[in-house]
Design a protein around this motif. Structure first.
Motif, PDB file in Angstrom:
ATOM      1  N   ASP A 268     -28.035  13.135  39.576  1.00 36.98           N
ATOM      2  CA  ASP A 268     -29.468  13.368  39.361  1.00 36.98           C
ATOM      3  C   ASP A 268     -29.947  12.729  38.061  1.00 36.98           C
ATOM      4  O   ASP A 268     -31.045  12.167  38.008  1.00 36.98           O
ATOM      5  N   GLU A 269     -29.141  12.819  37.006  1.00 38.33           N
ATOM      6  CA  GLU A 269     -29.513  12.207  35.728  1.00 38.33           C
ATOM      7  C   GLU A 269     -29.566  10.687  35.848  1.00 38.33           C
ATOM      8  O   GLU A 269     -30.468  10.053  35.290  1.00 38.33           O
TER       9      GLU A 269
ATOM     10  N   ASN B 196     -24.373  12.425  27.725  1.00 36.10           N
ATOM     11  CA  ASN B 196     -23.208  12.966  28.420  1.00 36.10           C
ATOM     12  C   ASN B 196     -22.375  13.868  27.506  1.00 36.10           C
ATOM     13  O   ASN B 196     -21.175  14.010  27.688  1.00 36.10           O
TER      14      ASN B 196
ATOM     15  N   LEU C 242     -22.585  11.358  33.273  1.00 36.85           N
ATOM     16  CA  LEU C 242     -23.941  11.727  33.678  1.00 36.85           C
ATOM     17  C   LEU C 242     -23.913  12.101  35.153  1.00 36.85           C
ATOM     18  O   LEU C 242     -23.237  11.459  35.955  1.00 36.85           O
ATOM     19  N   SER C 243     -24.649  13.133  35.514  1.00 35.25           N
ATOM     20  CA  SER C 243     -24.687  13.558  36.907  1.00 35.25           C
ATOM     21  C   SER C 243     -25.481  12.546  37.732  1.00 35.25           C
ATOM     22  O   SER C 243     -26.218  11.715  37.199  1.00 35.25           O
TER      23      SER C 243
ATOM     24  N   LEU D 148     -31.447  11.443  28.046  1.00 36.96           N
ATOM     25  CA  LEU D 148     -30.226  11.874  28.696  1.00 36.96           C
ATOM     26  C   LEU D 148     -29.022  11.605  27.802  1.00 36.96           C
ATOM     27  O   LEU D 148     -29.031  10.675  27.003  1.00 36.96           O
TER      28      LEU D 148
ATOM     29  N   CYS E 195     -37.783   9.783  29.126  1.00 38.39           N
ATOM     30  CA  CYS E 195     -36.506  10.231  29.665  1.00 38.39           C
ATOM     31  C   CYS E 195     -35.500  10.306  28.516  1.00 38.39           C
ATOM     32  O   CYS E 195     -35.372   9.360  27.742  1.00 38.39           O
TER      33      CYS E 195
ATOM     34  N   GLU F  46     -32.721   9.860  37.672  1.00 44.16           N
ATOM     35  CA  GLU F  46     -33.870  10.038  36.775  1.00 44.16           C
ATOM     36  C   GLU F  46     -33.985   8.864  35.806  1.00 44.16           C
ATOM     37  O   GLU F  46     -35.084   8.365  35.550  1.00 44.16           O
TER      38      GLU F  46
END
Length: 148
Positions: A132-133, A8, A129-130, A6, A4, A136
């Protein structure tokens, strides 16, 4: 699935662009009040300077968050966007050391086991961060904990 990556950065760019526009608008308002020598009141200049201070404080508080996890290790980088040459706080630890994680109110808290046997709690703000993120990220961390 546990891999993963991610960050921002998109949110931070939008935030900084918006604040840059607001600061420029504020500075032009202050300059126009000073140039036209506002005769009735100094309140617009005082409000403008106050807003400039608030915007500056808001810009100093933002942080870029980069999160990367794999089956082997977890990396977290947390830095201010204006510091290009300084990479910020980098936490890197083996995935097997992850004991527990929880996400509440846009804060990620991870409990890791250090090499000397003690545990350490790491807290990280996840603003930008959304949903969904964040899901995840939590799914990847839960899978790492389950497979460790």
């Amino acid at each position: 699935m546990a891999n993963c990556k991610l960050d921002n950065k998109k949110y931070i760019r939008l935030f900084m662009f918006t604040f840059l526009c607001l600061i420029l608008l504020d500075l032009s308002m202050i300059a126009s009040c000073i140039i036209t020598s506002f005769e009735y009141s100094n309140i617009p200049v005082i409000v403008g300077v106050f807003l400039l201070l608030v915007f500056s404080l808001a810009l100093s508080a933002i942080r870029v968050v980069e999160f990367e996890s794999s089956y082997a290790q977890i990396k977290i980088r947390y830095c201010h966007p204006f510091k290009r040459y300084h990479h910020g706080i980098l936490r890197e630890f083996p995935s097997v050391g992850l004991q527990n994680c929880a996400i509440e109110n846009s804060n990620l808290t991870m409990v890791i086991k250090k090499s000397d046997g003690d545990t350490e709690a790491i807290s990280l703000r996840l603003h930008g961060l959304s949903t969904d993120e964040v899901r995840e990220m939590e799914r990847a961390l839960r899978e790492i904990i389950r497979n460790a």
